[in-house]
Design an enzyme around this catalytic site. Structure first.
Site, PDB file in Angstrom:
ATOM      1  N   HIS A   1      18.373  -5.474 -27.506  1.00  0.00           N
ATOM      2  CA  HIS A   1      18.985  -6.212 -28.701  1.00  0.00           C
ATOM      3  C   HIS A   1      18.547  -5.834 -29.923  1.00  0.00           C
ATOM      4  O   HIS A   1      19.269  -5.821 -31.125  1.00  0.00           O
ATOM      5  CB  HIS A   1      18.817  -7.628 -28.363  1.00  0.00           C
ATOM      6  CG  HIS A   1      17.322  -8.010 -28.489  1.00  0.00           C
ATOM      7  ND1 HIS A   1      16.399  -7.722 -27.741  1.00  0.00           N
ATOM      8  CD2 HIS A   1      16.837  -8.637 -29.574  1.00  0.00           C
ATOM      9  CE1 HIS A   1      15.202  -8.155 -28.016  1.00  0.00           C
ATOM     10  NE2 HIS A   1      15.412  -9.004 -29.127  1.00  0.00           N
ATOM     11  N   ASP A   2      17.370  -5.271 -30.027  1.00  0.00           N
ATOM     12  CA  ASP A   2      16.744  -4.850 -31.545  1.00  0.00           C
ATOM     13  C   ASP A   2      16.621  -3.477 -31.606  1.00  0.00           C
ATOM     14  O   ASP A   2      15.872  -2.961 -32.541  1.00  0.00           O
ATOM     15  CB  ASP A   2      15.210  -5.566 -31.488  1.00  0.00           C
ATOM     16  CG  ASP A   2      15.511  -6.800 -32.242  1.00  0.00           C
ATOM     17  OD1 ASP A   2      16.544  -7.332 -32.651  1.00  0.00           O
ATOM     18  OD2 ASP A   2      14.205  -7.474 -31.975  1.00  0.00           O
TER      19      ASP A   2
ATOM     20  N   LYS B   1      16.577  -1.590 -35.133  1.00  0.00           N
ATOM     21  CA  LYS B   1      15.431  -1.630 -35.974  1.00  0.00           C
ATOM     22  C   LYS B   1      14.772  -0.337 -36.199  1.00  0.00           C
ATOM     23  O   LYS B   1      13.834  -0.130 -37.054  1.00  0.00           O
ATOM     24  CB  LYS B   1      14.228  -2.573 -35.223  1.00  0.00           C
ATOM     25  CG  LYS B   1      14.683  -4.096 -35.772  1.00  0.00           C
ATOM     26  CD  LYS B   1      13.628  -5.232 -35.051  1.00  0.00           C
ATOM     27  CE  LYS B   1      13.863  -6.524 -35.458  1.00  0.00           C
ATOM     28  NZ  LYS B   1      12.943  -7.372 -34.792  1.00  0.00           N
TER      29      LYS B   1
ATOM     30  N   HIS C   1      22.977 -11.218 -31.905  1.00  0.00           N
ATOM     31  CA  HIS C   1      21.894 -12.333 -31.361  1.00  0.00           C
ATOM     32  C   HIS C   1      21.150 -12.928 -32.543  1.00  0.00           C
ATOM     33  O   HIS C   1      20.291 -13.804 -32.284  1.00  0.00           O
ATOM     34  CB  HIS C   1      21.032 -11.360 -30.652  1.00  0.00           C
ATOM     35  CG  HIS C   1      20.113 -10.226 -31.447  1.00  0.00           C
ATOM     36  ND1 HIS C   1      20.997  -9.223 -31.700  1.00  0.00           N
ATOM     37  CD2 HIS C   1      19.060 -10.487 -31.856  1.00  0.00           C
ATOM     38  CE1 HIS C   1      19.885  -8.474 -32.314  1.00  0.00           C
ATOM     39  NE2 HIS C   1      18.676  -9.221 -32.623  1.00  0.00           N
TER      40      HIS C   1
END
Length: 338
Positions: free
Chosen positions: A191-192, A195, A244
């Site tokens: 989900h990240d 980054k 999210h």
């Protein structure tokens, strides 16, 4: 075997008639394939558990466990559901074919089989399998990248794996189907991934971000979506990656979605993400206890930040200790900057 040699595809053939097994074995080996054999569905499942074949050719009617029931069990598992299958049968009535197609059989072959037809179908399905394997290899790279990004911050050690586990359990609890549970499991890990575009000076900053820094942080869902979008196999995960960080009251980002306009898998990951942030040590906060975490989550839910129904189920699961990772296990982790 040197690097220029190609490993022979392994094919599992399943039939209770010895003569059929031998004919299939002879035909397939003459084409350079490695052959495994089983005489019924039970033996076939045991063989697959020991070593996953590249393709399965199975009879429909067999003792102990028939072909349809055997294939159905394989399709229930994420580890084996993508193994292509050919159903051998002397039955050509509509009802049996519909049943086989419903459980995920890829193709049919009549008995007695035609050698050319057999080899043609085998080659076609193995070619498709090779494409699937390539997709899985690409997915592996994506997941490795996500874990490498997590590794930049020692305070998020194990975060992705915990979210994957929490999310999958919650998804199963509320009755999501297998496809969505799998998407949630994957979404917890990647989900990240966006980054990767956020500088360490922002990502690892111990204090509050400036407005400009926060704007940069807010770009990571869209970046992550763009990284994963070319992977068609990750299409069910894209809503989690992009949304999210949305909030029930519309105060989140990047699209300020609110309420049920936020896809359920994204709402789910957002809640378990909040929980994991509360119970773990971060540069700017201590690790809260279970009771403290529940109180904070309840307060924020009353403030309209989170899906109230989903939060209620999640908190009930926490209180019932339905998650393998305990607070004591997580709080025992030592966090040290490299």
């Amino acid at each position: 075997m040197n690097s220029s040699e190609k490993k022979a595809a392994e094919i599992l053939i399943v039939d209770d008639q010895e003569i059929i097994l031998r004919l299939l074995e002879e035909t397939l080996k003459s084409e350079g394939y490695a052959v495994l054999m089983a005489s019924n569905g039970v033996e076939a499942l045991e063989a697959v558990e020991k070593k996953k074949p590249d393709l399965i050719i199975t009879d429909m009617l067999m003792p102990k466990l028939n072909g349809c029931d055997m294939v159905s069990k394989l399709k229930e598992s994420a580890d084996t559901r993508l193994i292509p299958t050919i159903m051998l049968t002397g039955l050509f009535d509509f009802e049996h074919k519909v049943r086989a197609l419903e459980i995920g059989v890829d193709d049919f072959l009549g008995k007695p089989f035609n050698r050319i037809e057999l080899i043609t179908k085998v080659r076609a399905l193995l070619k498709t399998k090779s494409y699937i394997d390539q997709l899985e290899d690409a997915e592996t790279v994506i997941f490795s990248l996500a874990l490498a990004i997590e590794g930049r911050d020692p305070y998020t050690n194990g975060h992705c794996q915990r979210l994957s586990e929490y999310g999958a359990k919650l998804a199963k609890k509320i009755g999501m189907d297998d496809l969505m549970i799998d998407a949630v499991r994957k979404g917890g890990v990647i989900h990240d991934i966006g980054k990767i575009s956020v500088p360490d000076a922002i990502l690892l900053k111990p204090g509050k971000l400036t407005e400009a820094e926060y704007e940069i942080m807010k770009t990571h869902p869209e970046v992550g979506e763009n990284i994963c979008k070319p992977m068609k196999s990750l299409t069910p995960v894209l809503p989690i990656i992009r949304w999210h960080q949305e909030r029930w009251d519309g105060s989140g980002y990047p699209d300020k979605l609110s309420g049920t306009a936020i896809p359920l898998p994204a709402r789910l990951i957002a809640i378990v993400d909040l929980y994991d942030a509360l119970i773990t040590v971060r540069p700017y906060k201590k690790a809260f206890s279970l009771q403290e975490s529940i109180e904070i989550m309840s307060k924020e839910t009353q403030e309209n930040k989170w899906d109230p129904n989903l939060m209620k189920v999640f908190q009930e699961m926490l209180i019932a200790n339905e998650f393998e990772k305990t607070l004591s296990e997580i709080n025992s982790i030592k966090y040290e900057h490299a």
